[in-house]
Design a protein around this motif. Sequence first.
Motif, PDB file in Angstrom:
ATOM      1  N   LYS A  35      45.080  13.106  16.637  1.00 14.27           N
ATOM      2  CA  LYS A  35      43.732  12.655  16.961  1.00 14.27           C
ATOM      3  C   LYS A  35      42.835  12.574  15.723  1.00 14.27           C
ATOM      4  CE  LYS A  35      43.323  13.933  21.792  1.00 14.27           C
ATOM      5  NZ  LYS A  35      42.596  14.778  22.752  1.00 14.27           N
ATOM      6  N   ARG A  36      43.000  13.493  14.804  1.00 16.78           N
ATOM      7  CA  ARG A  36      42.159  13.479  13.604  1.00 16.78           C
ATOM      8  C   ARG A  36      42.322  12.195  12.802  1.00 16.78           C
ATOM      9  NH1 ARG A  36      43.625  18.530  10.756  1.00 16.78           N
ATOM     10  NH2 ARG A  36      44.469  19.169  12.728  1.00 16.78           N
ATOM     11  N   GLY A  39      40.919   9.217  14.649  1.00 15.25           N
ATOM     12  CA  GLY A  39      39.454   9.191  14.607  1.00 15.25           C
ATOM     13  C   GLY A  39      38.959   8.593  13.303  1.00 15.25           C
ATOM     14  N   GLU A  42      39.512   4.873  13.459  1.00 11.92           N
ATOM     15  CA  GLU A  42      38.532   4.244  14.341  1.00 11.92           C
ATOM     16  C   GLU A  42      37.193   4.089  13.626  1.00 11.92           C
ATOM     17  OE1 GLU A  42      36.805   4.739  18.872  1.00 11.92           O
ATOM     18  OE2 GLU A  42      37.661   6.470  17.861  1.00 11.92           O
ATOM     19  N   GLY A  43      36.797   5.122  12.887  1.00 14.19           N
ATOM     20  CA  GLY A  43      35.553   5.038  12.127  1.00 14.19           C
ATOM     21  C   GLY A  43      35.610   3.933  11.085  1.00 14.19           C
TER      22      GLY A  43
END
Length: 71
Positions: A35-36, A39, A42-43
């Motif tokens: 997930k890290r 994320g 995605e940013g």
Amino acid sequence: MVFWRMANIDDQILEHLLYIRGAVDALREDMHELKRPLGALEGGYLRMSSQLDRIDCRIARIEQRLAPIDA
């Protein structure tokens, strides 16, 4: 004899449940590790999308200014 079989079955069930719990915990850790970076990706995608939108607006304004020259 029946009691021994029941205790043996209970032990086997407990062993399987503990194995499943360990597997679920390992999957949970793996998901957390994934997930890290997702994320962060995605940013980065959101920033690039915003930049592309601004570039698109600038190109549209340039095209509008050049349109009378082409006509």
